[in-house]
Design an enzyme around this catalytic site. Structure first.
Site, mmCIF file in Angstrom:
data_model
loop_
_atom_site.group_PDB
_atom_site.id
_atom_site.type_symbol
_atom_site.label_atom_id
_atom_site.label_comp_id
_atom_site.label_asym_id
_atom_site.label_seq_id
_atom_site.Cartn_x
_atom_site.Cartn_y
_atom_site.Cartn_z
ATOM 1 N N TYR A 48 3.084 -10.713 -7.944
ATOM 2 C CA TYR A 48 3.723 -9.706 -7.070
ATOM 3 C C TYR A 48 4.898 -10.322 -6.303
ATOM 4 O O TYR A 48 5.663 -9.611 -5.667
ATOM 5 C CB TYR A 48 2.738 -9.111 -6.052
ATOM 6 C CG TYR A 48 1.534 -8.406 -6.640
ATOM 7 C CD1 TYR A 48 1.452 -8.135 -8.004
ATOM 8 C CD2 TYR A 48 0.470 -8.016 -5.838
ATOM 9 C CE1 TYR A 48 0.340 -7.507 -8.540
ATOM 10 C CE2 TYR A 48 -0.645 -7.381 -6.366
ATOM 11 C CZ TYR A 48 -0.699 -7.139 -7.725
ATOM 12 O OH TYR A 48 -1.805 -6.520 -8.234
ATOM 13 N N HIS A 106 -5.592 -12.920 -13.449
ATOM 14 C CA HIS A 106 -4.969 -11.593 -13.431
ATOM 15 C C HIS A 106 -5.167 -10.818 -14.741
ATOM 16 O O HIS A 106 -5.316 -9.603 -14.731
ATOM 17 C CB HIS A 106 -3.470 -11.743 -13.133
ATOM 18 C CG HIS A 106 -2.859 -10.556 -12.476
ATOM 19 N ND1 HIS A 106 -1.880 -10.663 -11.530
ATOM 20 C CD2 HIS A 106 -3.068 -9.227 -12.623
ATOM 21 C CE1 HIS A 106 -1.524 -9.451 -11.119
ATOM 22 N NE2 HIS A 106 -2.224 -8.566 -11.771
HETATM 23 P P1 NAD Z 1 -2.672 3.361 -6.066
HETATM 24 O O1 NAD Z 1 -3.568 4.096 -6.977
HETATM 25 O O2 NAD Z 1 -3.227 2.714 -4.849
HETATM 26 O O3 NAD Z 1 -1.516 4.385 -5.708
HETATM 27 C C1 NAD Z 1 -0.507 4.012 -4.839
HETATM 28 C C2 NAD Z 1 0.458 5.169 -4.614
HETATM 29 O O4 NAD Z 1 -0.215 6.336 -4.169
HETATM 30 C C3 NAD Z 1 1.434 4.796 -3.503
HETATM 31 O O5 NAD Z 1 2.588 4.215 -4.050
HETATM 32 C C4 NAD Z 1 1.705 6.103 -2.814
HETATM 33 O O6 NAD Z 1 2.834 6.678 -3.406
HETATM 34 C C5 NAD Z 1 0.518 6.947 -3.128
HETATM 35 N N1 NAD Z 1 -0.416 7.154 -1.994
HETATM 36 C C6 NAD Z 1 -1.193 6.224 -1.360
HETATM 37 N N2 NAD Z 1 -1.964 6.805 -0.425
HETATM 38 C C7 NAD Z 1 -1.676 8.115 -0.442
HETATM 39 C C8 NAD Z 1 -2.158 9.239 0.288
HETATM 40 N N3 NAD Z 1 -3.091 9.101 1.228
HETATM 41 N N4 NAD Z 1 -1.633 10.452 -0.001
HETATM 42 C C9 NAD Z 1 -0.687 10.606 -0.957
HETATM 43 N N5 NAD Z 1 -0.193 9.586 -1.679
HETATM 44 C C10 NAD Z 1 -0.685 8.355 -1.439
HETATM 45 O O7 NAD Z 1 -1.865 2.320 -6.973
HETATM 46 P P2 NAD Z 1 -1.583 0.764 -7.035
HETATM 47 O O8 NAD Z 1 -0.694 0.331 -5.949
HETATM 48 O O9 NAD Z 1 -1.148 0.503 -8.423
HETATM 49 O O10 NAD Z 1 -3.010 0.085 -6.846
HETATM 50 C C11 NAD Z 1 -3.495 -0.383 -5.617
HETATM 51 C C12 NAD Z 1 -3.523 -1.879 -5.569
HETATM 52 O O11 NAD Z 1 -4.283 -2.408 -6.667
HETATM 53 C C13 NAD Z 1 -2.151 -2.539 -5.747
HETATM 54 O O12 NAD Z 1 -1.356 -2.459 -4.611
HETATM 55 C C14 NAD Z 1 -2.551 -3.944 -6.134
HETATM 56 O O13 NAD Z 1 -2.954 -4.675 -4.988
HETATM 57 C C15 NAD Z 1 -3.743 -3.670 -7.042
HETATM 58 N N6 NAD Z 1 -3.375 -3.626 -8.481
HETATM 59 C C16 NAD Z 1 -3.874 -4.575 -9.313
HETATM 60 C C17 NAD Z 1 -3.584 -4.564 -10.672
HETATM 61 C C18 NAD Z 1 -4.192 -5.607 -11.565
HETATM 62 O O14 NAD Z 1 -3.738 -5.741 -12.711
HETATM 63 N N7 NAD Z 1 -5.167 -6.350 -11.112
HETATM 64 C C19 NAD Z 1 -2.749 -3.573 -11.200
HETATM 65 C C20 NAD Z 1 -2.221 -2.610 -10.335
HETATM 66 C C21 NAD Z 1 -2.550 -2.640 -8.985
#
Ligand code: NAD
Length: 279
Positions: A48, A106
């Site tokens: 990240y 990861h």
């Molecule tokens: P997420 O499912 O958490 O969605 C995030 C999006 O949802 C935000 O950008 C925002 O636009 C919206 N959102 C958040 N809260 C909201 C609300 N209350 N109402 C309306 N919209 C809202 O997606 P993400 O960021 O991909 O996943 C969360 C975390 O998981 C990441 O930040 C990261 O730390 C982790 N992650 C890990 C991997 C992996 O390969 N291990 C991959 C993706 C994400």
């Protein structure tokens, strides 16, 4: 805050804050906000490119280090034993800490056995409190978990109402490995924020479809790390323990499971090729 106990006895907050796709400077501001809102678990990763921002925010917050649970992940370009070991030290430096609470591999590609051995040794040396994996589908997960000294404490996989991972979770449970969700809101895909079932249930509890989707996962014992750069949404996502879904609401949400990724399939050769381009 509800805590989840791992197979090694260590406890982790069930709800945390993730910083995927957040620039290094923005990460500092977002994590500072999240800590003020009350979050005590932060999920970052070497890939990240924002561990430094996370570290700065934690340091400046003045909150005792042991009150915050830090999760990070080793990227595949560091997957041979020596590189992985060195990269853990680099992560520690960027995060301005002498231990990381949970370090994950990861992705299940390249020399993940070599990299996992580096995690094991770093845990034995006290640099990592717990170790685990991410994106390991049942095939890779069973293989690794059956052949290592320290069974993964956690497997962080795509988990949301449209991809509930019930079957994969059964395999994790066999090894005492805790499921942790990434993308708990599916990043809004498949119309999650306006889904009729989630919206209808939300009306009954006076909350949004997003809050219902998150609460569902926590009631299924999943660890979640929703991401938002907006403080009001951080607050909304942090307030999900203020209501409880009924058994029949849980059953209704179970029917949303499409049992497939909303992003990409790790077993698809095209996905593997894509990751080979990111080594
Ligand atoms: P997420 O499912 O958490 O969605 C995030 C999006 O949802 C935000 O950008 C925002 O636009 C919206 N959102 C958040 N809260 C909201 C609300 N209350 N109402 C309306 N919209 C809202 O997606 P993400 O960021 O991909 O996943 C969360 C975390 O998981 C990441 O930040 C990261 O730390 C982790 N992650 C890990 C991997 C992996 O390969 N291990 C991959 C993706 C994400």
């Amino acid at each position: 805050m509800k805590k989840i106990k791992f197979n090694n006895g260590i406890e982790m907050p069930q709800l945390g804050y993730g910083v995927y796709q957040v620039t290094p400077d923005e990460a500092e501001r977002c994590v500072a906000d999240a800590l003020e809102v009350g979050y005590r678990m932060i999920d970052t990763a070497q890939a990240y490119n924002n561990e430094e921002g996370v570290g700065r925010a934690i340091k400046k917050s003045g909150i005792a280090r042991e009150e915050i649970f830090i999760v990070s992940k080793v990227w595949i370009s560091n997957y041979v034993y020596e590189r992985a070991a060195q990269s853990i030290d680099e992560s520690l430096k960027r995060l301005q800490t002498n231990y990381i609470d949970l370090m994950l591999l990861h992705q299940p590609f390249c020399d993940y056995y070599g990299a996992y051995r580096a995690l094991q040794d770093a845990q034995k040396a006290g640099k990592l409190r717990s170790i685990g994996v991410s994106n390991f589908q049942p095939n890779h997960f069973i293989d690794l978990a059956s052949n290592v000294d320290i069974v993964p404490a956690v497997n962080q996989v795509e988990t949301h109402v449209f991809c509930q991972q019930q079957e994969a979770n059964e395999y994790m449970k066999e090894f005492g490995t805790q499921i942790m969700s990434w993308g708990p809101l599916a990043e809004g895909r498949n119309g999650l924020f306006t889904n009729p079932i989630l919206t209808e249930i939300g009306k009954r509890h006076n909350v949004s479809a997003a809050a219902v989707a998150l609460r569902y996962l926590t009631q299924r014992n999943v660890i979640i790390i929703p991401k938002s750069t907006h403080r009001n949404r951080m607050e909304e996502n942090f307030a999900i323990y203020n209501f409880t879904l009924t058994e029949s609401e849980m059953e209704q949400i179970l029917t949303l499971d499409l049992k497939k990724s909303a992003f990409f399939d790790h077993n698809d050769p095209k996905t593997v090729k894509m990751f080979m381009g990111w080594r």
